[in-house]
Write an enzyme that holds these catalytic residues in place. Structure first.
Site, PDB file in Angstrom:
ATOM      1  N   LYS A  78       3.422  11.283   1.817  1.00 16.41           N
ATOM      2  CA  LYS A  78       3.151   9.956   2.392  1.00 16.41           C
ATOM      3  C   LYS A  78       2.233   9.178   1.450  1.00 16.41           C
ATOM      4  O   LYS A  78       1.159   9.662   1.076  1.00 16.41           O
ATOM      5  CB  LYS A  78       2.497  10.059   3.766  1.00 16.41           C
ATOM      6  CG  LYS A  78       2.395   8.685   4.418  1.00 16.41           C
ATOM      7  CD  LYS A  78       1.549   8.719   5.661  1.00 16.41           C
ATOM      8  CE  LYS A  78       0.094   8.635   5.334  1.00 16.41           C
ATOM      9  NZ  LYS A  78      -0.608   7.432   5.754  1.00 16.41           N
ATOM     10  N   ASP A 116       3.844   4.192   3.852  1.00 12.92           N
ATOM     11  CA  ASP A 116       3.136   3.786   5.079  1.00 12.92           C
ATOM     12  C   ASP A 116       2.333   2.516   4.796  1.00 12.92           C
ATOM     13  O   ASP A 116       1.178   2.590   4.379  1.00 12.92           O
ATOM     14  CB  ASP A 116       2.232   4.961   5.508  1.00 12.92           C
ATOM     15  CG  ASP A 116       1.130   4.560   6.484  1.00 12.92           C
ATOM     16  OD1 ASP A 116       1.336   3.616   7.266  1.00 12.92           O
ATOM     17  OD2 ASP A 116       0.063   5.218   6.453  1.00 12.92           O
ATOM     18  N   LEU A 117       2.976   1.357   4.979  1.00 12.60           N
ATOM     19  CA  LEU A 117       2.259   0.088   4.769  1.00 12.60           C
ATOM     20  C   LEU A 117       2.074  -0.678   6.075  1.00 12.60           C
ATOM     21  O   LEU A 117       1.485  -1.763   6.077  1.00 12.60           O
ATOM     22  CB  LEU A 117       3.006  -0.771   3.732  1.00 12.60           C
ATOM     23  CG  LEU A 117       3.105  -0.152   2.324  1.00 12.60           C
ATOM     24  CD1 LEU A 117       3.855  -1.064   1.373  1.00 12.60           C
ATOM     25  CD2 LEU A 117       1.726   0.189   1.766  1.00 12.60           C
ATOM     26  N   LYS A 118       2.590  -0.129   7.178  1.00 16.00           N
ATOM     27  CA  LYS A 118       2.359  -0.685   8.521  1.00 16.00           C
ATOM     28  C   LYS A 118       2.532  -2.209   8.540  1.00 16.00           C
ATOM     29  O   LYS A 118       1.617  -2.951   8.930  1.00 16.00           O
ATOM     30  CB  LYS A 118       0.952  -0.349   9.028  1.00 16.00           C
ATOM     31  CG  LYS A 118       0.683   1.140   9.176  1.00 16.00           C
ATOM     32  CD  LYS A 118      -0.685   1.405   9.772  1.00 16.00           C
ATOM     33  CE  LYS A 118      -0.993   2.866   9.962  1.00 16.00           C
ATOM     34  NZ  LYS A 118      -1.069   3.662   8.731  1.00 16.00           N
ATOM     35  N   HIS A 122       3.033  -5.880   9.504  1.00 16.45           N
ATOM     36  CA  HIS A 122       2.780  -6.598  10.757  1.00 16.45           C
ATOM     37  C   HIS A 122       2.615  -8.062  10.388  1.00 16.45           C
ATOM     38  O   HIS A 122       1.543  -8.485   9.919  1.00 16.45           O
ATOM     39  CB  HIS A 122       1.511  -6.042  11.427  1.00 16.45           C
ATOM     40  CG  HIS A 122       1.205  -6.654  12.750  1.00 16.45           C
ATOM     41  ND1 HIS A 122      -0.008  -6.493  13.387  1.00 16.45           N
ATOM     42  CD2 HIS A 122       1.941  -7.420  13.578  1.00 16.45           C
ATOM     43  CE1 HIS A 122      -0.003  -7.134  14.529  1.00 16.45           C
ATOM     44  NE2 HIS A 122       1.168  -7.722  14.671  1.00 16.45           N
ATOM     45  N   ASP A 123       3.680  -8.852  10.569  1.00 23.60           N
ATOM     46  CA  ASP A 123       3.636 -10.252  10.169  1.00 23.60           C
ATOM     47  C   ASP A 123       4.739 -10.980  10.934  1.00 23.60           C
ATOM     48  O   ASP A 123       5.397 -10.385  11.798  1.00 23.60           O
ATOM     49  CB  ASP A 123       3.833 -10.348   8.635  1.00 23.60           C
ATOM     50  CG  ASP A 123       3.123 -11.564   8.032  1.00 23.60           C
ATOM     51  OD1 ASP A 123       3.192 -12.654   8.637  1.00 23.60           O
ATOM     52  OD2 ASP A 123       2.514 -11.422   6.954  1.00 23.60           O
ATOM     53  N   ILE A 124       4.961 -12.231  10.613  1.00 27.06           N
ATOM     54  CA  ILE A 124       6.049 -12.944  11.290  1.00 27.06           C
ATOM     55  C   ILE A 124       7.377 -12.318  10.857  1.00 27.06           C
ATOM     56  O   ILE A 124       7.476 -11.731   9.773  1.00 27.06           O
ATOM     57  CB  ILE A 124       6.020 -14.467  10.993  1.00 27.06           C
ATOM     58  CG1 ILE A 124       6.157 -14.732   9.487  1.00 27.06           C
ATOM     59  CG2 ILE A 124       4.753 -15.088  11.560  1.00 27.06           C
ATOM     60  CD1 ILE A 124       6.372 -16.205   9.146  1.00 27.06           C
ATOM     61  N   PRO A 125       8.416 -12.432  11.713  1.00 27.03           N
ATOM     62  CA  PRO A 125       9.674 -11.740  11.421  1.00 27.03           C
ATOM     63  C   PRO A 125      10.240 -12.028  10.032  1.00 27.03           C
ATOM     64  O   PRO A 125      10.675 -11.101   9.330  1.00 27.03           O
ATOM     65  CB  PRO A 125      10.608 -12.255  12.531  1.00 27.03           C
ATOM     66  CG  PRO A 125       9.682 -12.497  13.680  1.00 27.03           C
ATOM     67  CD  PRO A 125       8.425 -13.044  13.059  1.00 27.03           C
ATOM     68  N   ASN A 126      10.227 -13.264   9.582  1.00 30.04           N
ATOM     69  CA  ASN A 126      10.828 -13.580   8.289  1.00 30.04           C
ATOM     70  C   ASN A 126      10.129 -12.847   7.144  1.00 30.04           C
ATOM     71  O   ASN A 126      10.770 -12.357   6.209  1.00 30.04           O
ATOM     72  CB  ASN A 126      10.773 -15.101   8.062  1.00 30.04           C
ATOM     73  CG  ASN A 126      11.512 -15.501   6.808  1.00 30.04           C
ATOM     74  OD1 ASN A 126      12.695 -15.203   6.660  1.00 30.04           O
ATOM     75  ND2 ASN A 126      10.817 -16.140   5.887  1.00 30.04           N
ATOM     76  N   THR A 172      -3.898   6.825  15.977  1.00 33.61           N
ATOM     77  CA  THR A 172      -4.459   8.085  16.476  1.00 33.61           C
ATOM     78  C   THR A 172      -5.986   8.109  16.451  1.00 33.61           C
ATOM     79  O   THR A 172      -6.608   9.017  16.993  1.00 33.61           O
ATOM     80  CB  THR A 172      -3.919   9.272  15.655  1.00 33.61           C
ATOM     81  OG1 THR A 172      -4.156   9.009  14.269  1.00 33.61           O
ATOM     82  CG2 THR A 172      -2.433   9.449  15.874  1.00 33.61           C
ATOM     83  N   ARG A 216      -6.653  14.770   5.077  1.00 30.02           N
ATOM     84  CA  ARG A 216      -7.893  15.433   4.678  1.00 30.02           C
ATOM     85  C   ARG A 216      -7.966  16.944   4.897  1.00 30.02           C
ATOM     86  O   ARG A 216      -8.588  17.630   4.079  1.00 30.02           O
ATOM     87  CB  ARG A 216      -9.083  14.697   5.327  1.00 30.02           C
ATOM     88  CG  ARG A 216      -9.324  13.344   4.660  1.00 30.02           C
ATOM     89  CD  ARG A 216     -10.161  12.415   5.506  1.00 30.02           C
ATOM     90  NE  ARG A 216      -9.413  11.955   6.690  1.00 30.02           N
ATOM     91  CZ  ARG A 216      -9.863  11.071   7.562  1.00 30.02           C
ATOM     92  NH1 ARG A 216     -11.070  10.559   7.391  1.00 30.02           N
ATOM     93  NH2 ARG A 216      -9.111  10.693   8.583  1.00 30.02           N
TER      94      ARG A 216
HETATM   95  O1  LIG Z   1       0.915   5.492  10.038  1.00 31.97           O
HETATM   96  C1  LIG Z   1       0.222   6.497   9.800  1.00 31.97           C
HETATM   97  O2  LIG Z   1       0.580   7.314   8.954  1.00 31.97           O
HETATM   98  C2  LIG Z   1      -0.964   6.735  10.647  1.00 31.97           C
HETATM   99  C3  LIG Z   1      -0.911   6.238  11.934  1.00 31.97           C
HETATM  100  C4  LIG Z   1      -1.883   6.627  12.871  1.00 31.97           C
HETATM  101  O3  LIG Z   1      -1.826   6.260  14.045  1.00 31.97           O
HETATM  102  N1  LIG Z   1      -2.899   7.440  12.454  1.00 31.97           N
HETATM  103  C5  LIG Z   1      -3.007   7.895  11.164  1.00 31.97           C
HETATM  104  O4  LIG Z   1      -3.941   8.659  10.876  1.00 31.97           O
HETATM  105  N2  LIG Z   1      -2.061   7.518  10.233  1.00 31.97           N
HETATM  106  C6  LIG Z   1      -2.200   7.957   8.819  1.00 31.97           C
HETATM  107  O5  LIG Z   1      -2.123   9.382   8.773  1.00 31.97           O
HETATM  108  C7  LIG Z   1      -3.049   9.903   7.818  1.00 31.97           C
HETATM  109  C8  LIG Z   1      -3.970  10.863   8.501  1.00 31.97           C
HETATM  110  O6  LIG Z   1      -4.850  11.398   7.564  1.00 31.97           O
HETATM  111  P1  LIG Z   1      -5.949  12.510   7.955  1.00 31.97           P
HETATM  112  O7  LIG Z   1      -6.717  11.990   9.128  1.00 31.97           O
HETATM  113  O8  LIG Z   1      -6.759  12.611   6.710  1.00 31.97           O
HETATM  114  O9  LIG Z   1      -5.165  13.765   8.282  1.00 31.97           O
HETATM  115  C9  LIG Z   1      -3.739   8.718   7.169  1.00 31.97           C
HETATM  116  O10 LIG Z   1      -3.096   8.438   5.939  1.00 31.97           O
HETATM  117  C10 LIG Z   1      -3.517   7.571   8.143  1.00 31.97           C
HETATM  118  O11 LIG Z   1      -3.384   6.341   7.466  1.00 31.97           O
END
Ligand SMILES: O=C(O)c1cc(=O)[nH]c(=O)n1[C@@H]1O[C@H](COP(=O)(O)O)[C@@H](O)[C@H]1O
Length: 244
Positions: A40, A67-69, A71-75, A132, A224
């Site tokens: 990732k 994983d760039l998440k 989140h913006d306007i649809p276009n 999370t 981690r």
């Molecule tokens: O989209 C993600 O990957 C993500 C979503 C979420 O809700 N929580 C979350 O921890 N993450 C990613 O998952 C990884 C968790 O890393 P550790 O907490 O170091 O195990 C990080 O790279 C976060 O950016």
């Protein structure tokens, strides 16, 4: 415990390369060489190392979750999804908080990039639900969303499914309900994984690798506990051991 082979177990682990630059990430990759885990890449490394780092991973045969998440306007998200798809990643995410229209736009972006004989693969597209790191108290008292974390997660999961996405990012604690509501094929990608005794850091909704697998999660994102270990290879090997 679940009868996975070592290879299957490794394939369910997505190692989060949360590093400030490519050199540090390469050191970790060398340390884990030969272990068929998913990789990732998140915003910290991507904003620094860029698309070239992604192609390097793909050239070496890694499966890659970007994983760039978004989140913006649809276009804007549609355009971003096309660009990400052209990087050849296996999975990417958008934020469910953008709503169904934004998530549909992401799928249109994927379609635009993969149609017309481009030869590009269709990545798995998933939606972030509630992070999370977010506890029940933070959701209710700080962010101001009423109800349980699980309800909020399920709401996003259903929107993501209606928009045609393949799954969601959530905590392992919500996996069973997501699968019950959205079906077994709807993918769950779960960070918040902490081997017994490991530091929680900023995560709040956690489970051990074995517990998460027992819930039926498809992929576990682990950073981690592996990257911060004195011996990262021994750390991932011990997680694999817990899953076979
Ligand atoms: O989209 C993600 O990957 C993500 C979503 C979420 O809700 N929580 C979350 O921890 N993450 C990613 O998952 C990884 C968790 O890393 P550790 O907490 O170091 O195990 C990080 O790279 C976060 O950016």
């Amino acid at each position: 415990m679940a009868g996975l082979t070592r290879e299957e177990a490794a394939g369910r682990i997505m190692v989060a390369l949360d590093y400030p630059e490519a050199g540090a990430a390469e050191t970790l990759l060398r340390n884990l060489e030969g272990i068929p885990c998913y990789i990732k890449v998140g915003m910290q490394l991507f904003y620094s190392a860029g698309p070239g780092f992604i192609s390097g991973l793909k050239d070496r045969g890694y499966r890659v979750f970007l994983d760039l998440k978004m989140h913006d306007i649809p276009n804007t998200v549609k355009g971003g999804a096309s660009s990400i798809t052209r990087l050849g990643v296996d999975m990417f995410n958008v934020h469910g908080a953008g709503g169904q229209g934004m998530m549909e736009a992401a799928m249109e972006g994927v379609e635009a990039a993969t149609s017309g004989g481009s030869g590009l693969q269709r990545p798995i597209v998933i939606a972030v639900t509630q992070l999370t790191s977010t506890s029940q108290a933070v959701l209710n008292d700080e962010i101001g969303i009423a109800g349980s974390v699980e309800d909020a997660v399920i709401r996003y999961a259903k929107l993501a499914q209606a928009a045609g996405l393949n799954g969601v990012v959530a905590s392992p604690q919500e996996v069973k309900t997501i699968k019950a509501e959205c079906g077994a094929e709807f993918k769950t990608v779960t960070p918040g994984i902490r081997p017994a005794g490991a530091a929680l850091n900023d995560q709040t909704r956690i489970m051990t690798p074995g517990e998460a697998l027992a819930q039926g999660t498809d992929f576990m994102v682990i950073g981690r506990p592996i990257t911060g270990a004195a011996d990262p290879r021994a750390a991932i090997e011990s997680i694999i051991e817990e899953l076979v």
